[in-house]
Design an enzyme around this catalytic site. Structure first.
Site: not given
Length: 274
Positions: A191-192
């Site tokens: 996840h960013q």
């Protein structure tokens, strides 16, 4: 602060093979063919290591995700076409666990000379140490479940446990090899987050607590880039909640901040452009 404090939830997979019939039936629940056969995309998440080696909350989760053939082919190291085909042919008896790290280290997003976005991120040594713990725990669980082999995705001579071997020795070998952003092993991002994080102070954040830019009035952020830090878990629900809060705020006050604050932000924006 726009583009700073990027968090990626670095992920290290662990791969096991199950050879005997009973173990293969068990493995089929989360093998590469499971989803196509109606299986669950995510079966188990363990948080025993979530507190981290320093008990600061920056640890890792051990997860049992679905791994489709496309992802498996991209993630598994191979030494040629035949090796890659062999790995795909064995997909029905392969199970992957992952260690997902809530990263304390951070990276950045900037604009390259050609105008394209450039991402810079180096795995922090503290996160690497935590990932080693997670990989060791995942491998031990796979061995206890009846795996024939368990190995990491290091590109050269990956530490490999074989049935009957000492799991503690394998975990020590994993710790010795370690993880880093140097292509020694497959390292993924789950996840960013955080590259436009919100806060109360313009000197330490990119957007205010309402999701509005400190520099450009009327510019809002409402996705995971607004996170002040890594969530440590799948950020979907948190992102939805954040987007709702920002949207409700815009609906209640379409012009954003008060007139005096807007004017000051416009002046800063124009000064920066000049």
């Amino acid at each position: 602060n726009v583009g700073r404090h990027l968090r990626l939830h670095p992920v290290c997979p662990v791969v096991a093979t199950f050879d005997d019939e009973r173990s293969r039936r068990t493995a089929a629940v989360c093998s590469a063919g499971a989803l196509a056969a109606g299986g669950a995309p995510m079966t188990v998440v363990a948080d025993a290591l979530a507190d981290g080696p320093r008990n600061d909350g920056y640890g890792c989760l051990v997860e049992v995700p679905h791994v489709g053939l496309g992802l498996a082919t991209a993630a598994l190291p191979w030494a040629g076409g035949l090796d890659a085909k062999r790995a795909n042919a064995e997909a029905d008896r392969v199970v992957s666990f992952i260690a997902l790290q809530r990263d304390i280290g951070e990276g950045s997003v900037s604009t390259a000379s050609d105008g394209r976005p450039a991402v810079a991120y180096a795995l922090d040594s503290r996160d690497a140490a935590s990932l080693c713990r997670g990989v060791g725990a995942a491998g031990a669980a796979l061995a206890a479940a009846g795996a024939s082999t368990v190995k990491t995705l290091h590109l050269v001579d990956p530490p490999t446990w074989r049935r009957g071997g000492d799991v503690s020795e394998w975990k020590a070998a994993v710790a010795k090899r370690g993880y880093a952003s140097d292509n020694r092993s497959t390292l993924l991002s789950a996840h960013q987050m955080g590259s436009c994080h919100i806060g109360k102070d313009a000197s330490a954040s990119a957007f205010d607590a309402n999701g509005e830019s400190w520099e450009l009035p009327g510019l809002f952020v409402a996705d995971a880039s607004a996170f002040p830090t890594a969530s440590g878990v799948n950020p979907m629900v948190t992102t939805m909640a954040l987007a709702r809060v920002v949207a409700l705020g815009i609906g209640a006050n379409p012009e954003g901040t008060d007139a005096g604050t807007r004017a000051a932000r416009w002046r800063r924006w124009e000064a920066k452009r000049a």
